[in-house]
Design a protein around this motif. Structure first.
Motif, short mmCIF file in Angstrom:
data_model
loop_
_atom_site.label_atom_id
_atom_site.label_comp_id
_atom_site.label_asym_id
_atom_site.label_seq_id
_atom_site.Cartn_x
_atom_site.Cartn_y
_atom_site.Cartn_z
N ILE A 135 2.22 -11.62 -6.13
CA ILE A 135 1.46 -10.90 -5.39
C ILE A 135 0.82 -11.96 -3.91
N GLY A 136 0.15 -12.79 -4.77
CA GLY A 136 -0.59 -14.05 -4.27
C GLY A 136 0.04 -14.89 -3.44
N SER A 137 1.75 -14.44 -4.13
CA SER A 137 2.26 -16.55 -3.79
C SER A 137 3.21 -15.60 -2.00
N ILE A 138 3.14 -14.38 -1.62
CA ILE A 138 3.46 -13.64 -1.00
C ILE A 138 3.40 -14.29 0.14
N GLU A 139 4.51 -15.19 0.52
CA GLU A 139 3.84 -15.43 2.50
C GLU A 139 3.88 -14.34 3.28
N THR A 140 3.32 -14.27 4.54
CA THR A 140 3.60 -13.65 5.51
C THR A 140 4.55 -13.21 6.00
N ASP A 141 5.76 -13.90 5.53
CA ASP A 141 6.54 -12.65 6.62
C ASP A 141 7.90 -11.71 4.85
N GLY A 142 6.78 -11.74 4.10
CA GLY A 142 6.91 -10.99 2.52
C GLY A 142 7.85 -11.85 1.67
N TYR A 143 7.69 -12.57 1.72
CA TYR A 143 8.85 -13.82 1.01
C TYR A 143 8.33 -14.28 0.19
N ILE A 144 9.22 -14.78 -1.00
CA ILE A 144 8.18 -16.18 -2.18
C ILE A 144 8.76 -16.87 -2.36
N ARG A 145 8.29 -18.04 -1.63
CA ARG A 145 9.31 -19.18 -1.92
C ARG A 145 8.71 -20.46 -3.38
N ARG A 146 7.25 -19.81 -3.60
CA ARG A 146 7.37 -21.21 -4.56
C ARG A 146 8.31 -20.61 -5.56
N GLU A 147 8.87 -21.97 -5.75
CA GLU A 147 9.45 -21.83 -7.30
C GLU A 147 8.35 -20.99 -9.06
N LEU A 148 9.73 -20.33 -9.46
CA LEU A 148 8.99 -19.40 -10.49
C LEU A 148 8.48 -20.77 -12.01
N ASP A 149 8.53 -21.58 -11.91
CA ASP A 149 8.79 -22.53 -12.94
C ASP A 149 6.74 -22.93 -12.29
N ALA A 150 6.68 -23.25 -11.08
CA ALA A 150 5.33 -24.03 -10.32
C ALA A 150 4.62 -22.83 -10.38
N ILE A 151 5.19 -21.74 -10.40
CA ILE A 151 4.23 -20.49 -10.28
C ILE A 151 3.58 -20.55 -12.25
N VAL A 152 4.36 -20.69 -13.01
CA VAL A 152 4.27 -20.64 -14.47
C VAL A 152 3.11 -22.01 -14.57
N ASN A 153 3.16 -22.70 -13.82
CA ASN A 153 2.07 -23.59 -14.20
C ASN A 153 0.92 -23.45 -13.17
N ASP A 154 0.89 -22.68 -12.26
CA ASP A 154 -0.40 -22.52 -12.05
C ASP A 154 -1.59 -21.72 -12.40
N LEU A 155 -0.56 -20.20 -13.29
CA LEU A 155 -1.12 -19.66 -13.92
C LEU A 155 -1.75 -20.12 -15.47
N ALA A 156 -1.18 -21.48 -15.68
CA ALA A 156 -1.59 -21.91 -17.06
C ALA A 156 -2.84 -23.01 -17.03
N PHE A 157 -2.69 -23.81 -15.57
CA PHE A 157 -4.04 -24.34 -15.15
C PHE A 157 -5.14 -24.23 -14.77
N ALA A 158 -5.14 -22.74 -13.38
CA ALA A 158 -5.55 -21.82 -12.80
C ALA A 158 -6.20 -21.13 -13.59
N GLN A 159 -5.10 -19.79 -14.14
CA GLN A 159 -5.87 -18.53 -15.33
C GLN A 159 -5.90 -18.72 -16.92
N ASN A 160 -4.88 -19.90 -16.79
CA ASN A 160 -5.50 -20.53 -18.60
C ASN A 160 -4.25 -19.50 -19.24
N ILE A 161 -3.45 -19.02 -18.56
CA ILE A 161 -2.44 -17.85 -18.57
C ILE A 161 -1.25 -18.66 -18.81
#
Length: 483
Positions: A135-161
């Protein structure tokens, strides 16, 4: 061997006071209160209230300073980010007696609305944290443009998930069922499909909805290019009426489900800078009362300076105090002068515009607008074009027939076959009428529009037709084609 040479050049620099005036000039009425409050906070020698007696005369500007903006080019001194733009939303109604506070409507942010819907999914804590990252990756117009593999890395580094794309895909598909429909899509095609498939849940057997889904799934490229004949062939459709209904259903969907606000939603009402009334042909122009804040120089600071100035000048601390008090007094006088100069410049500019566009202001008939450019007004009031530009780009006027931004009254001139000059706005209106009345099955090309305009007496080139069409946000002929 280096050579030394002398060269002479003339240059004109703006004083800090002139820059202050220009910055105040470009501030819209809606934001002037804030600017005045800022000055009151930083300068204790400036007070609110009407002056009971004339303030001490300020010293003349030193050589190189002038109190007007004539023949000054300020573009090199001020950037576009020196003031925030006009917020043209709301109904524009304003009463002089209203409170000084701007009416603002607040709603929850898009992220808050989406996170509130997470509770209905029954997720565990880990899944909920992943969903919040999506949800935090959703941009102001309602789209997710960040690649899912990048979000996988975000979760690993930022939240250790630790997670993978498959798990993200599963959670994302659930978020895509949230309101507003089409939210969290990764492309326009996916956004429209999500919305159309939601309609199909209620109307599973509806042939129009099912056809629309097939168009979005299998013929999206052809749909965006309006190649309807190719869609008919690709989907093996014989019924053009069905295709037309399906296309109509798609075009009613929302391509930006998140809106454009992103954060808190604010509705800020437009406050006109000028008020114009017409009584039996007699114009009465006034500045909005918010443009005339009552300010004065602090009497206590003036008395303090007078006392210090007459005291022993040898004391270093006293000298510093005298210098500080004088600086604040001068700044207060300059600010009050700049406010008054702002009022004078606004009125002179608006009076000149009314004089130039007198016929229009009589009844609001757009066809009576004369070609008018910034230079016309600048020459009339003997000011620099950049000064007029700053007034025109950030101000509006309330008339008996609506509120208009000042830049509405400026337009280029187009020659007619009779030798007259007409406003480019008039030509745009004729162009829009031609396109509105065209056969949508065979829309007019820019070449044909040029010929029609010339037949009506407007000497205009095809490239100018294209420019005006784009300014009117009208697509090319191919994209205007309908079944």
């Amino acid at each position: 061997m280096q050579k030394l040479s002398l060269s002479q050049s003339l240059s004109q620099k703006l004083s800090p006071q002139q820059i202050q005036f220009i910055k105040l000039l470009q501030v819209p009425t809606a934001e002037l209160d804030t600017r005045v409050e800022e000055e009151l906070e930083i300068n204790p020698a400036l007070e609110e209230g009407r002056e009971e007696e004339a303030a001490p005369e300020r010293e003349e500007f030193e050589e190189g300073e002038v109190s007007s903006t004539e023949d000054l080019n300020v573009e090199d001194y001020l950037g576009d980010d020196d003031f925030s733009g006009y917020k043209m939303q709301g109904d524009g109604n304003y009463n002089d007696e209203e409170d000084r506070e701007m009416p603002v409507a607040m709603q929850a942010s898009l992220n808050d609305q989406l996170e509130a819907q997470l509770g209905f999914l029954g997720l565990d804590e880990r899944q909920e944290n992943i969903a919040k990252q999506l949800i935090g990756s959703i941009e102001t117009d309602g789209y997710i443009r960040r690649e899912l593999d990048a979000i996988v890395n975000d979760l690993a580094f930022a939240q250790n998930i630790e997670t993978d794309i498959e798990e993200l895909e599963e959670l994302l598909s659930q978020i895509q069922q949230f309101d507003p429909p089409g939210i969290a899509a990764r492309s326009l095609q996916e956004c429209l499909l999500i919305q159309m498939e939601r309609k199909s849940d209620d109307l599973e057997e509806d042939e129009v909805i099912q056809t629309a889904i097939r168009i979005l799934s299998l013929c999206f490229d052809e749909f965006t290019k309006k190649h309807y004949d190719k869609i008919l062939k690709k989907l093996n459709l014989d019924d053009e009426g069905l295709l037309k209904e399906a296309v109509s259903a798609i075009t009613k969907l929302n391509p930006k489900p998140g809106g454009i606000s992103g954060g808190l939603v604010k509705t800020q009402y437009l406050i006109p800078d000028f008020l114009l009334s017409n009584t039996d042909g007699e114009f009465d122009l006034t500045l909005n009362s918010r443009n005339a804040p009552e300010l004065r120089v602090s009497q206590s600071y003036s008395e303090m300076f007078s006392a210090y100035d007459k005291s022993d000048k040898k004391d270093k601390k006293l000298k510093e105090t005298v210098s500080f008090v004088k600086q604040k007094l001068d700044a207060a006088k300059w600010f009050i002068d700049a406010i008054k100069q702002r009022q004078n410049t606004l009125l002179r500019t608006m009076e000149s515009i009314i004089k130039f566009q007198y016929d229009f202001f009589q009844d609001g008939d757009e066809s009576k607008l004369r070609p008018m450019i910034l230079k016309d007004i600048a020459n009339e009031i003997n000011m620099d074009i950049s000064t007029v530009s700053r007034v025109a780009n950030s101000k509006s006027i309330q008339t008996d027939f609506g509120i208009f931004p000042l830049k509405y009254f400026f337009s280029e001139g187009i020659s007619t076959t009779s030798g007259e000059d007409v406003s480019s706005r008039e030509v745009k209106n004729v162009l829009a009428e031609l396109i509105d009345g065209e056969d949508k099955k065979k829309p007019l090309s820019d070449d044909k529009l040029e010929k029609f305009l010339k037949a009506k007496g407007y000497n205009i080139a095809r490239r100018t037709v294209a420019k005006y069409r784009e300014q009117l946000n009208i697509p090319v002929a191919r994209l205007r084609k309908e079944l």
